[in-house]
Scaffold this motif. Structure first.
Motif, PDB file in Angstrom:
ATOM      1  N   UNK A 215     -79.734  27.580 -31.016  1.00 14.29           N
ATOM      2  CA  UNK A 215     -80.790  28.243 -31.256  1.00 14.29           C
ATOM      3  C   UNK A 215     -81.622  27.592 -31.635  1.00 14.29           C
ATOM      4  N   UNK A 216     -82.130  28.302 -32.550  1.00 16.25           N
ATOM      5  CA  UNK A 216     -82.898  28.194 -33.925  1.00 16.25           C
ATOM      6  C   UNK A 216     -82.534  29.840 -34.896  1.00 16.25           C
ATOM      7  N   UNK A 217     -81.127  30.663 -34.482  1.00 16.58           N
ATOM      8  CA  UNK A 217     -81.690  31.520 -35.076  1.00 16.58           C
ATOM      9  C   UNK A 217     -80.432  31.308 -36.546  1.00 16.58           C
ATOM     10  N   UNK A 218     -80.478  32.427 -37.562  1.00 20.17           N
ATOM     11  CA  UNK A 218     -79.935  32.351 -38.329  1.00 20.17           C
ATOM     12  C   UNK A 218     -78.330  33.320 -38.572  1.00 20.17           C
ATOM     13  N   UNK A 219     -77.355  33.038 -39.600  1.00 18.73           N
ATOM     14  CA  UNK A 219     -76.405  32.821 -39.161  1.00 18.73           C
ATOM     15  C   UNK A 219     -76.102  34.487 -38.765  1.00 18.73           C
ATOM     16  N   UNK A 220     -77.196  35.884 -39.545  1.00 19.16           N
ATOM     17  CA  UNK A 220     -76.020  36.721 -39.026  1.00 19.16           C
ATOM     18  C   UNK A 220     -77.244  36.900 -37.670  1.00 19.16           C
ATOM     19  N   UNK A 287     -78.191  28.654 -42.629  1.00 23.49           N
ATOM     20  CA  UNK A 287     -78.655  27.727 -40.874  1.00 23.49           C
ATOM     21  C   UNK A 287     -77.416  26.328 -41.157  1.00 23.49           C
ATOM     22  N   UNK A 288     -77.105  26.220 -42.099  1.00 20.90           N
ATOM     23  CA  UNK A 288     -75.301  25.287 -42.431  1.00 20.90           C
ATOM     24  C   UNK A 288     -76.389  23.830 -41.587  1.00 20.90           C
ATOM     25  N   UNK A 289     -75.039  22.857 -41.870  1.00 18.99           N
ATOM     26  CA  UNK A 289     -75.047  21.517 -42.235  1.00 18.99           C
ATOM     27  C   UNK A 289     -75.801  20.622 -41.333  1.00 18.99           C
ATOM     28  N   UNK A 290     -75.691  21.028 -40.306  1.00 20.58           N
ATOM     29  CA  UNK A 290     -76.274  20.370 -39.056  1.00 20.58           C
ATOM     30  C   UNK A 290     -78.106  21.152 -38.751  1.00 20.58           C
ATOM     31  N   UNK A 291     -78.155  21.841 -39.461  1.00 16.64           N
ATOM     32  CA  UNK A 291     -79.348  22.395 -39.471  1.00 16.64           C
ATOM     33  C   UNK A 291     -80.499  21.353 -40.279  1.00 16.64           C
ATOM     34  N   UNK A 292     -79.853  21.445 -41.159  1.00 16.43           N
ATOM     35  CA  UNK A 292     -80.445  20.331 -42.375  1.00 16.43           C
ATOM     36  C   UNK A 292     -80.413  18.779 -41.951  1.00 16.43           C
ATOM     37  N   UNK A 344     -82.439  31.523 -28.900  1.00 15.76           N
ATOM     38  CA  UNK A 344     -81.403  32.626 -27.789  1.00 15.76           C
ATOM     39  C   UNK A 344     -80.758  32.043 -27.147  1.00 15.76           C
ATOM     40  N   UNK A 345     -79.360  31.970 -27.034  1.00 16.23           N
ATOM     41  CA  UNK A 345     -77.915  31.201 -25.724  1.00 16.23           C
ATOM     42  C   UNK A 345     -77.748  31.522 -24.630  1.00 16.23           C
TER      43      UNK A 345
END
Length: 352
Positions: A215-220, A287-292, A344-345
């Motif tokens: 999605x490109x979104x942040x966690x929040x 945005x956690x590990x998968x993004x990184x 978005x999703x």
């Protein structure tokens, strides 16, 4: 079952960290700051060289600190250090690198040493098969960090929690000792149900990590959307059913039991929605590990997250179509066959 939080520190310990990525480096800095003797092993030559020459730089809340840790390229590791001399080997590599690093881990361990999987996914079984169940421990964590340059890691503000345990609890003090070792890395709690907690963390990773990437979104931002939460709940149900079929006893996910996540009307449970929304608030900008992983290497651990759920489900005659869809989408992104979903999703509602 979770035990008490541990607050006492250990005397200086000799610690090897295999995998000097963001998590491994932040842990190294925290351990060095606590007085432990830390050595890093990684395959990124420029990163290793920078740490050797300038030290490891940790940036926290805008403040920088330098940490003296040894660093070796994995190709020279055995020749460069005294083998079989580390009390603790923390395996902080990507999950799919585990088989490649196990010979190095085995060579580094002291006769009574212990290897601790500090990885996402469930890799303790493979480690135990190679090194023995009594020498295998796990650390499941929520711990934010990002490599911002060779030799530099930045801590990402937010919740820093760790759950540590043994594959087969034997009544020894080893789990408590590991908790005391990691005390300054975050809030550490011991568990006598390591595999069950691993499935709990896997549930969080499967329903959140890949969607943050896609999605490109942040966690929040992600967890604030009700349709996305509906999808997450359905994904979590598939993971929990696979865990139960595999004989695990998953710990509660965000305070809620397997029964709640797998219930036919789970998506209409306001308590699950509120738990996810609150979890997103705690994640904040993370945005956690998968993004990184994707930004750094163009590949991810989706096969050890959602892919594991699909494989375990098939083993037990179950279906996990949503986890299969996620794996397919992330794999396509890795192959350059698709892009992120423009912040978005929206298409998710059609899948559940």
């Amino acid at each position: 079952m979770l035990a008490r939080m541990t607050s006492h520190l250990l005397p200086p310990q000799r610690v090897a960290i295999v995998g000097a990525g963001a998590i491994g480096c932040r842990m190294a800095a925290c351990l060095e700051r606590s007085g432990h003797d830390v050595t890093l092993f990684d395959g990124w030559a420029e990163h290793v060289s920078t740490i050797r020459q300038q030290g490891l730089e940790l940036v926290e809340r805008g403040l920088s600190s330098s940490h003296k840790v040894r660093a070796f390229h994995t190709a020279e590791a055995i020749e460069a250090v005294d083998a079989s001399s580390f009390e603790w080997v923390l395996l902080a590599s990507r999950g799919d690198d585990t088989p490649r690093f196990l010979p190095l881990v085995q060579a580094l361990l002291a006769p009574q040493g212990v290897v601790v999987s500090c990885q996402n996914g469930i890799h303790e079984f493979a480690i135990a098969q190679a090194l023995g169940v009594q020498r295998t421990m796990g650390c499941s964590m929520i711990f934010g960090a990002k490599l911002t340059a060779p030799g530099q890691v930045t801590a990402i503000e937010g919740e820093d929690t760790m759950r540590v345990g043994q594959m087969v609890p034997d009544g020894s003090a080893r789990t408590d000792k590991l908790a005391r070792l990691l005390n300054k890395c975050g809030s550490v709690t011991t568990t006598d149900n390591l595999v069950g907690y691993r499935w709990t963390k896997l549930t969080l990773n499967c329903m959140g990590n890949p969607l943050l990437l896609l999605s490109g979104l942040t966690g929040a931002e992600l967890h604030a959307q009700a349709p996305v939460r509906n999808f997450m709940i359905a994904v979590a149900g598939e993971v929990q059913r696979a865990a139960l079929a595999d004989g695990a006893r998953p710990e509660p996910v965000l305070g809620h039991s397997s029964h709640e996540w797998t219930a036919p009307d789970a998506q209409h449970n306001p308590a699950l929605h509120e738990a996810l929304r609150h979890h997103g608030e705690l994640l904040g900008q993370r945005r956690l590990s998968m993004v990184a992983d994707f930004e750094a290497r163009g590949r991810t651990e989706v096969r050890d997250f959602n892919g594991l759920v699909v494989r375990k489900s098939m083993e037990h005659g179950l279906h996990a179509p949503l986890n299969a869809w996620i794996q397919q989408q992330v794999t396509a992104l890795e192959a350059g066959e698709r892009s992120v979903l423009a912040r978005g999703l929206a298409p998710l509602h059609a899948l559940i």
